[in-house]
Design an enzyme around this catalytic site. Structure first.
Site, PDB file in Angstrom:
ATOM      1  N   LYS A   1      -5.072  -2.867   1.393  1.00 35.58           N
ATOM      2  CA  LYS A   1      -6.179  -2.874   0.431  1.00 35.58           C
ATOM      3  C   LYS A   1      -5.888  -2.014  -0.800  1.00 35.58           C
ATOM      4  CE  LYS A   1     -10.495  -4.337   0.224  1.00 35.58           C
ATOM      5  NZ  LYS A   1     -10.783  -5.751   0.403  1.00 35.58           N
TER       6      LYS A   1
ATOM      7  N   SER B   1     -14.792 -15.382  -3.928  1.00 39.01           N
ATOM      8  CA  SER B   1     -16.038 -14.764  -3.444  1.00 39.01           C
ATOM      9  C   SER B   1     -16.535 -13.712  -4.415  1.00 39.01           C
ATOM     10  CB  SER B   1     -15.789 -14.104  -2.086  1.00 39.01           C
ATOM     11  OG  SER B   1     -14.963 -12.956  -2.270  1.00 39.01           O
ATOM     12  N   GLY B   2     -15.645 -13.266  -5.311  1.00 35.69           N
ATOM     13  CA  GLY B   2     -16.017 -12.176  -6.213  1.00 35.69           C
ATOM     14  C   GLY B   2     -15.637 -10.829  -5.643  1.00 35.69           C
ATOM     15  N   GLY B   3     -15.160 -10.804  -4.381  1.00 32.54           N
ATOM     16  CA  GLY B   3     -14.655  -9.563  -3.785  1.00 32.54           C
ATOM     17  C   GLY B   3     -13.290  -9.227  -4.369  1.00 32.54           C
ATOM     18  N   VAL B   4     -12.788  -8.053  -4.021  1.00 32.63           N
ATOM     19  CA  VAL B   4     -11.524  -7.580  -4.612  1.00 32.63           C
ATOM     20  C   VAL B   4     -10.366  -8.521  -4.280  1.00 32.63           C
ATOM     21  CG1 VAL B   4      -9.889  -5.657  -4.693  1.00 32.63           C
ATOM     22  CG2 VAL B   4     -12.321  -5.192  -4.483  1.00 32.63           C
ATOM     23  N   ASP B   5     -10.222  -8.891  -2.984  1.00 33.00           N
ATOM     24  CA  ASP B   5      -9.046  -9.665  -2.571  1.00 33.00           C
ATOM     25  C   ASP B   5      -9.000 -11.036  -3.255  1.00 33.00           C
ATOM     26  OD1 ASP B   5      -8.668  -7.511  -0.912  1.00 33.00           O
ATOM     27  OD2 ASP B   5      -9.521  -8.479   0.850  1.00 33.00           O
ATOM     28  N   SER B   6     -10.120 -11.775  -3.202  1.00 32.68           N
ATOM     29  CA  SER B   6     -10.080 -13.123  -3.778  1.00 32.68           C
ATOM     30  C   SER B   6      -9.969 -13.060  -5.304  1.00 32.68           C
ATOM     31  CB  SER B   6     -11.297 -13.949  -3.341  1.00 32.68           C
ATOM     32  OG  SER B   6     -12.468 -13.522  -3.990  1.00 32.68           O
ATOM     33  N   SER B   7     -10.552 -12.029  -5.931  1.00 34.11           N
ATOM     34  CA  SER B   7     -10.469 -11.897  -7.393  1.00 34.11           C
ATOM     35  C   SER B   7      -9.034 -11.620  -7.830  1.00 34.11           C
ATOM     36  CB  SER B   7     -11.374 -10.761  -7.884  1.00 34.11           C
ATOM     37  OG  SER B   7     -12.715 -11.048  -7.595  1.00 34.11           O
TER      38      SER B   7
ATOM     39  N   CYS C   1       5.549   9.953  18.832  1.00 35.57           N
ATOM     40  CA  CYS C   1       4.705  10.057  20.023  1.00 35.57           C
ATOM     41  C   CYS C   1       5.268   9.208  21.176  1.00 35.57           C
ATOM     42  CB  CYS C   1       3.263   9.685  19.674  1.00 35.57           C
ATOM     43  SG  CYS C   1       2.099  10.296  20.919  1.00 35.57           S
ATOM     44  N   TYR C   2       4.615   8.088  21.545  1.00 30.15           N
ATOM     45  CA  TYR C   2       5.160   7.224  22.605  1.00 30.15           C
ATOM     46  C   TYR C   2       6.576   6.772  22.234  1.00 30.15           C
ATOM     47  CZ  TYR C   2       5.546   3.294  25.906  1.00 30.15           C
ATOM     48  OH  TYR C   2       5.963   2.439  26.888  1.00 30.15           O
TER      49      TYR C   2
ATOM     50  N   HIS D   1       1.986  13.143  15.313  1.00 28.36           N
ATOM     51  CA  HIS D   1       1.748  11.991  14.421  1.00 28.36           C
ATOM     52  C   HIS D   1       1.850  12.402  12.954  1.00 28.36           C
ATOM     53  CE1 HIS D   1       0.421   8.997  17.404  1.00 28.36           C
ATOM     54  NE2 HIS D   1      -0.067  10.019  18.065  1.00 28.36           N
TER      55      HIS D   1
ATOM     56  N   GLU E   1       1.893  10.502  10.468  1.00 33.02           N
ATOM     57  CA  GLU E   1       1.229   9.521   9.606  1.00 33.02           C
ATOM     58  C   GLU E   1      -0.235   9.844   9.333  1.00 33.02           C
ATOM     59  OE1 GLU E   1       0.852   7.787  13.815  1.00 33.02           O
ATOM     60  OE2 GLU E   1       2.215   9.089  12.698  1.00 33.02           O
TER      61      GLU E   1
ATOM     62  N   GLY F   1       1.562   4.766  21.432  1.00 35.19           N
ATOM     63  CA  GLY F   1       0.989   3.733  22.298  1.00 35.19           C
ATOM     64  C   GLY F   1       0.262   4.396  23.444  1.00 35.19           C
TER      65      GLY F   1
END
Length: 514
Positions: free
Chosen positions: A370, A223-229, A82-83, A169, A171, A55
């Site tokens: 994603k 929409s044809g995008g990855v998420d909605s498909s 870290c923080y 960090h 990550e 943070g």
């Protein structure tokens, strides 16, 4: 659904999503919560482990984000980063002060291999440091397990109480063995089994959707995008033709994309669902006539999309559920998940069509990042070409055309972008670059083609490498690839006589042009 879970408590650090993603890469489910989360809620969730993020504050200052000492007395393993490491020491009786030397960047860290966190890590390893403050005195019961030339406490632990503090960090990818350290925490300290996998996610989701929907009717904006498909295919697998997908082609898609979406999801496709395509290209172009301001364009496209969707929904009549392709970063960035500032308002979170008559929303991908959505897509057998499709903004090419949007300009950018994507794929770079596309600038300049003077548009090519889309660096595309793309665009696309490559990083630029 998730028997075991590690939670990330967010203190406003920029890497909160990255921490959660790294834990999930170890096949352990992980969620992000603000530091304001009540301790009773944590007890109720009974996580296997807790990770405190970085943070921007100093933990000893009045009003700095903090957590009560009770957190460290729950008997649940805690890892402070870290923080989070400084806060742990501060809360338990150690001391944190402003450092005389700020550590920032890749730093060599010496680790104690007798620590369970560093058991299989090289004795000297490169880690990513980013701090003004340092732990000048560890809390009682803690022993130091890592140091650097400028940082006397790069890590400390009270192994008996399962409390671990790391000043760097683990990550971020710059920390060479960070994934090992996080894996050691979730497996060796927290005792996780690691059964968070996409095949079980699909199975579990299909079962839950069936139970929830029963005999109900479901509507999805595709929409044809990855998420909605992926959301649509998951629903189709669960409830078949109880699902209706409305695909609004606003005329701002990539070349041939509308037809490609119809081929996959339409009557000739292999999915059991009702598919409706609405060709609203002219309607959108008319609304966008003479509009040049980017935010205004976004709003017009977003609002018109909802109007078209509503009109189609009215023809269908009342439905029981509305499907949205919301994913976990949408939730976190809209201020509903962690503590980080609200970055943008997402059309998927809270932006619902008012006039669609439905009882409840289904968001089957709400808890996924994603890369996990893509894994689900592959698990469901969706064609790879669709699963690994380039990220594409909701307003589509409307924000990749600087200035006014017209049908002619859309065709120019579609053709240029198709050539660019084709040549990137031919060069074998399509999976290694984070995002790449062509945009149409509003600049016209003099050129010479076939001994004649021209006065035409300039295309800008963009390609970036990024882990989280929060920061990005311009990708180094081989010169011969750029030359080939340039030559083809100028020869094959009308009204273009110049091609430029954008090398701006984010920040200060954004990935998209508008």
């Amino acid at each position: 659904m998730n028997k075991e879970m590690v939670i990330v408590i967010d203190f406003g650090g920029q890497y909160n999503q990255l921490v959660a993603r790294r834990v999930r890469e170890c096949n352990v489910y992980c969620e992000i919560y603000s530091y304001k989360i009540d301790i009773a809620k944590i007890r109720e969730m009974n996580p296997k482990g807790i990770i405190l993020t970085g943070g921007p504050n100093s933990c000893y200052e009045e009003g700095a984000p903090t957590y009560s000492k009770e957190l460290f007395e729950l008997g649940i393993p805690v890892l402070g980063l870290c923080y989070g490491a400084q806060l742990m020491q501060h809360a338990l009786g150690g001391r944190v002060e402003r450092a005389s030397v700020r550590e920032y960047g890749k730093t060599e860290v010496s680790v104690d291999n007798s620590s369970v966190l560093f058991g299989d890590v090289a004795p000297k390893t490169i880690c990513w440091m980013s701090h003004f403050d340092y732990i000048s005195k560890t809390a009682p019961g803690f022993k130091i397990t890592a140091t650097t030339a400028d940082c006397p406490v790069a890590a400390a632990e009270d192994a008996e109480k399962n409390l671990y503090a790391i000043q760097f960090h683990p990550e971020v990818l710059h920390t060479q063995e960070g994934t090992k350290m996080l894996s050691n925490f979730v497996y060796k300290v927290c005792g996780c089994a690691g059964d968070w996998r996409m095949d079980s996610f699909v199975e579990e989701s299909v079962k839950q959707i069936r139970e929830k929907v029963g005999n109900g009717k479901v509507l999805c904006a595709l929409s044809g995008g990855v998420d909605s498909s992926v959301a649509a295919v998951l629903l189709s697998k669960a409830i078949g033709n109880q699902l209706t997908c409305v695909f609004v082609d606003h005329g701002l898609l990539r070349k041939n994309e509308g037809d490609e979406v119809e081929t996959v999801f339409g009557p000739e496709g292999s999915y059991d669902l009702n598919f409706i395509r609405v060709n609203a290209q002219e309607r959108f172009y008319n609304k966008l006539a003479d509009v040049t301001e980017p935010e205004k364009k976004r709003k017009i496209i977003g609002e018109e999309f909802i109007r078209v969707f509503e009109e189609e929904a009215k023809k269908i009549g009342a439905v029981d559920f509305l499907v949205q392709g919301t994913i976990y970063p949408d939730v976190v960035e809209s201020g509903l998940g962690g503590e980080s500032a609200v970055i943008k308002s997402h059309h998927n979170v809270g932006g619902l069509p008012d006039c669609v008559d439905f009882k409840e929303i289904i968001e089957p991908l709400r808890n996924l990042f994603k890369d996990e959505v893509r894994k689900v897509g592959l698990e469901l057998g969706i064609p790879e070409k669709l699963v690994f499709r380039q990220p594409f903004p909701g307003p589509g090419l409307g924000i990749r055309i600087i200035g006014e949007v017209t049908g002619e300009k859309v065709k120019i950018v579609q053709d240029a972008d198709a050539i660019y994507r084709e040549e990137i794929a031919n060069a074998g770079l399509d999976r290694s670059i984070g995002q790449y596309f062509a945009a149409l600038t509003n600049m016209r300049s003099v050129g010479v083609m076939g001994d004649e003077r021209t006065y035409d548009y300039a295309i800008a090519l963009r390609a970036v490498n990024t882990i989280d889309f929060m920061t990005a660096e311009a990708a180094e595309i081989p010169w011969e690839v750029l030359q080939k793309v340039t030559s083809r665009i100028i020869n094959e696309v009308s009204h273009v006589n110049r091609v430029m490559y954008d090398v701006t990083s984010k920040p200060p630029g954004t990935i998209e042009f508008e």
